[in-house]
Write a protein that holds these residues in place. Structure first.
Motif, short mmCIF file in Angstrom:
data_model
loop_
_atom_site.label_atom_id
_atom_site.label_comp_id
_atom_site.label_asym_id
_atom_site.label_seq_id
_atom_site.Cartn_x
_atom_site.Cartn_y
_atom_site.Cartn_z
N UNK A 285 0.89 -1.31 -0.07
CA UNK A 285 0.04 0.15 -0.01
C UNK A 285 0.88 1.30 -0.07
N UNK A 286 1.95 1.31 0.81
CA UNK A 286 2.87 2.25 0.90
C UNK A 286 3.41 2.69 -0.48
N UNK A 287 3.94 1.56 -1.08
CA UNK A 287 4.55 1.83 -2.48
C UNK A 287 3.56 1.78 -3.73
N UNK A 288 2.35 1.96 -3.43
CA UNK A 288 1.37 2.24 -4.47
C UNK A 288 1.10 0.78 -5.35
N UNK A 289 1.68 -0.21 -5.18
CA UNK A 289 1.28 -1.44 -5.65
C UNK A 289 -0.13 -1.90 -5.49
N UNK A 290 -0.52 -1.29 -4.26
CA UNK A 290 -2.06 -1.49 -3.90
C UNK A 290 -2.60 -0.02 -3.72
N UNK A 291 -3.70 0.15 -4.55
CA UNK A 291 -4.06 1.58 -4.59
C UNK A 291 -5.25 1.71 -3.31
N UNK A 292 -6.02 0.79 -3.18
CA UNK A 292 -7.11 0.99 -2.12
C UNK A 292 -6.93 0.02 -1.09
N UNK A 293 -7.14 0.35 0.18
CA UNK A 293 -6.88 -0.50 1.41
C UNK A 293 -8.28 -0.45 2.14
N UNK A 294 -8.70 -1.79 2.53
CA UNK A 294 -10.15 -1.79 3.31
C UNK A 294 -9.54 -2.49 4.62
N UNK A 295 -10.23 -1.60 5.62
CA UNK A 295 -9.85 -1.62 7.16
C UNK A 295 -10.83 -1.48 7.91
N UNK A 296 -10.71 -2.10 9.19
CA UNK A 296 -11.78 -1.77 10.35
C UNK A 296 -10.79 -0.80 11.11
N UNK A 297 -11.48 0.05 12.00
CA UNK A 297 -10.65 1.01 13.10
C UNK A 297 -9.44 0.36 13.50
N UNK A 298 -9.90 -0.98 14.12
CA UNK A 298 -8.96 -1.43 15.18
C UNK A 298 -7.80 -2.08 14.25
N UNK A 299 -7.87 -2.59 12.95
CA UNK A 299 -6.57 -3.01 12.09
C UNK A 299 -6.13 -1.92 11.49
N UNK A 300 -6.82 -0.80 11.49
CA UNK A 300 -6.07 0.62 10.78
C UNK A 300 -5.17 1.36 11.62
N UNK A 301 -5.31 0.98 12.94
CA UNK A 301 -4.41 1.77 13.85
C UNK A 301 -2.98 1.69 13.52
N UNK A 302 -2.42 3.00 13.70
CA UNK A 302 -0.90 3.15 13.33
C UNK A 302 -0.75 3.34 11.87
N UNK A 303 -1.67 3.12 11.09
CA UNK A 303 -1.45 3.40 9.42
C UNK A 303 -1.17 5.03 9.39
N UNK A 304 0.07 5.14 8.69
CA UNK A 304 0.22 6.70 8.63
C UNK A 304 0.90 6.60 7.29
N UNK A 305 0.28 7.01 6.10
CA UNK A 305 0.76 6.90 4.92
C UNK A 305 0.97 8.35 4.10
N UNK A 306 2.11 8.53 3.84
CA UNK A 306 2.36 9.77 3.02
C UNK A 306 1.35 9.99 1.80
N UNK A 307 1.00 11.20 1.49
CA UNK A 307 0.16 11.43 0.43
C UNK A 307 -0.90 10.64 0.07
N UNK A 308 -1.75 10.42 0.99
CA UNK A 308 -3.25 9.63 0.82
C UNK A 308 -4.00 10.37 0.21
N UNK A 309 -4.52 10.18 -0.97
CA UNK A 309 -5.50 10.87 -1.64
C UNK A 309 -6.77 11.09 -1.03
N UNK A 310 -7.34 9.94 -0.53
CA UNK A 310 -8.81 10.05 0.09
C UNK A 310 -9.03 8.94 1.23
N UNK A 311 -9.96 9.32 2.09
CA UNK A 311 -10.45 8.26 3.19
C UNK A 311 -11.95 8.23 2.64
N UNK A 312 -12.44 7.06 2.76
CA UNK A 312 -13.84 6.59 2.36
C UNK A 312 -14.42 5.89 3.61
N UNK A 313 -15.66 6.43 4.22
CA UNK A 313 -16.14 5.77 5.37
C UNK A 313 -17.32 5.07 4.82
N UNK A 314 -17.05 3.96 4.18
CA UNK A 314 -18.10 2.96 3.91
C UNK A 314 -19.17 2.65 4.99
#
Length: 460
Positions: A285-314
């Motif tokens: 995800x950090x090197x853009x080989x994956x464009x979209x990451x689907x996560x829960x709040x718990x699994x997503x803790x600590x994610x800090x990615x430079x230049x993140x274009x969008x956050x989507x609340x499904x």
């Protein structure tokens, strides 16, 4: 305020100049002078305000390089955040010969970390659980420890680390500087401060001062129509990098499959993933080989990615605070961020609470524009693929070594065919243009990097 006015050392000022940092952010300008005086501090500022450098620069200024015992300890809620903080400290301290920054975090064997402690380190960055383990083994010499920093203290409390944090603080030398950084200041943080700090200086950076510009948009949909709506949103906005947040693990699995079927470059991040697999997902995800990451709040803790274009609340979060944490990951470094929420009729109360808490009104998205979006084949695929290399920082591997192996005579690829290179302790990842990845894999597998053969894998 210019960094030159903050009594920093010439090596630190040199690095700041090399990185293009001239002016301190508000949290840095207010915190650094206090920390340099040795006072305890409570800093309240949201993610993206520059708080890591606010405590890292004073720690580095006070390090005695000739004494290879832990002089500062930074506690973080997750292993990913530990790695990011340690990386930032190393980057800022790169003109300090012999500086050793050690990560003490779970999800990987403890033995190499214990061995590194025996060899000596100046600054340790760790999760509460692993630091507790190391202290329990009497492996962490705290006699020289002068400063402890609790980074994202509110999130550590949210994750149930209160007892661990209290045990660690109680086990450290009483004559020390204690620093708390937190995005919020709930009663639990106040209690922690009263118990373990001495006359702390309170520094608060108002959200309006630190908040990045984020466009907040809502699209209305019936619950059963949300997966199709999400695909339309992605095809319309075409983010190079986006996180989609859900409230349940089962939704993560379902969405990851449906987006994959829709031609999206996507991965799911769930709390029950093995750490090794989680690391691979995050590297891609950090090197853009994956464009979209689907996560829960718990699994997503600590994610800090430079230049993140969008956050989507499904799924809309149940409280305003997780919403703030989610959308704070976009809109960094002066770029306008994009936060999109898929809102069902049952979510209206949640939206009202969020709007009231933030003092903003979510902008109504143009549904007609979504319907008019042409579904282009491959428009949400990735041009990159990730290669794994079985050597890292501790094996003296450097980004230039990997770049040289790919672009030199043996590799023969153009520099534009090589994307982000990520060096971890004992492994590395490199993004390679998908159209040449098969040949790149073959040449690295058959060839050598710095004169040695390494195991190479394509990370799927």
């Amino acid at each position: 305020m210019d960094f030159a006015a903050l009594s920093l050392s010439p090596p630190l000022l040199q690095v700041l100049g090399e990185l293009g940092f001239q002016t301190a952010t508000p949290i840095q300008a207010q915190s650094i002078p206090v920390l340099l005086q040795g006072k305890d501090l409570v800093g309240q500022a949201r993610t993206g305000s520059g708080k890591t450098a606010a405590f890292a620069l004073p720690l580095l200024l006070k390090v005695q390089l000739q004494d290879r015992r832990v002089q500062s300890l930074v506690l973080c809620p997750t292993r990913e955040l530990c790695a990011q903080v340690a990386g930032e400290i190393r980057k800022l301290g790169r003109r300090m010969p012999g500086l050793q920054v050690l990560v003490l975090a779970g999800g990987q064997p403890i033995r190499p970390q214990l061995e590194a402690l025996e060899k000596g380190a100046h600054i340790a960055v760790g999760t509460p659980g692993r630091v507790m383990d190391v202290l329990g083994r009497d492996a962490l010499d705290t006699r020289r420890l002068a400063t402890v920093v609790l980074d994202e203290a509110d999130r550590m409390l949210d994750m149930g680390f209160r007892e661990d944090m209290e045990h660690i603080l109680g086990a450290l030398p009483p004559r020390r500087q204690t620093v708390l950084f937190s995005a919020t200041f709930p009663p639990d943080i106040a209690a922690l401060s009263r118990t373990f700090q001495k006359d702390p200086v309170r520094v608060t950076v108002e959200d309006t001062e630190a908040a990045p510009p984020i466009r907040q948009v809502r699209y209305d949909a019936a619950p059963e129509d949300k997966p199709a709506m999400l695909l339309k949103v992605l095809r319309h906005h075409l983010p190079a990098s986006a996180i989609v947040f859900c409230n349940h693990k089962a939704t993560v699995q379902e969405l990851t499959k449906s987006l994959t079927d829709g031609g999206v470059s996507v991965d799911g991040l769930q709390g029950d993933l093995e750490q090794f697999e989680r690391d691979r997902v995050m590297a891609k995800f950090r090197n853009l080989s994956t464009r979209v990451l689907v996560a829960t709040d718990v699994a997503g803790r600590g994610i800090d990615v430079e230049a993140l274009d969008a956050v989507i609340n499904f799924d809309m979060p149940f409280q305003p605070e997780p919403y703030v944490h989610r959308i704070g990951r976009t809109g960094r470094a002066g770029r306008t961020g994009l936060a999109i929420s898929l809102v069902t009729p049952r979510d209206e109360r949640k939206v009202e609470e969020i709007e009231q808490a933030l003092g903003v009104k979510l902008e109504a998205g143009d549904a007609a524009a979504l319907e008019a979006t042409v579904a282009k084949a491959g428009a949400l695929g990735s041009e990159w693929e990730t290669l794994y290399i079985s050597a890292g920082r501790k094996d003296k591997m450097r980004p230039g070594d990997i770049l040289g192996a790919l672009t030199g005579e043996a590799g023969g690829f153009a520099a534009t065919d090589v994307g982000k290179i990520e060096i971890q302790d004992h492994i590395s990842y490199v993004a390679v243009a998908r159209r040449v990845v098969r040949v790149a894999f073959q040449r690295l597998s058959e060839g050598r990097i710095k004169g040695r053969k390494h195991k190479i894998e394509r990370v799927r």
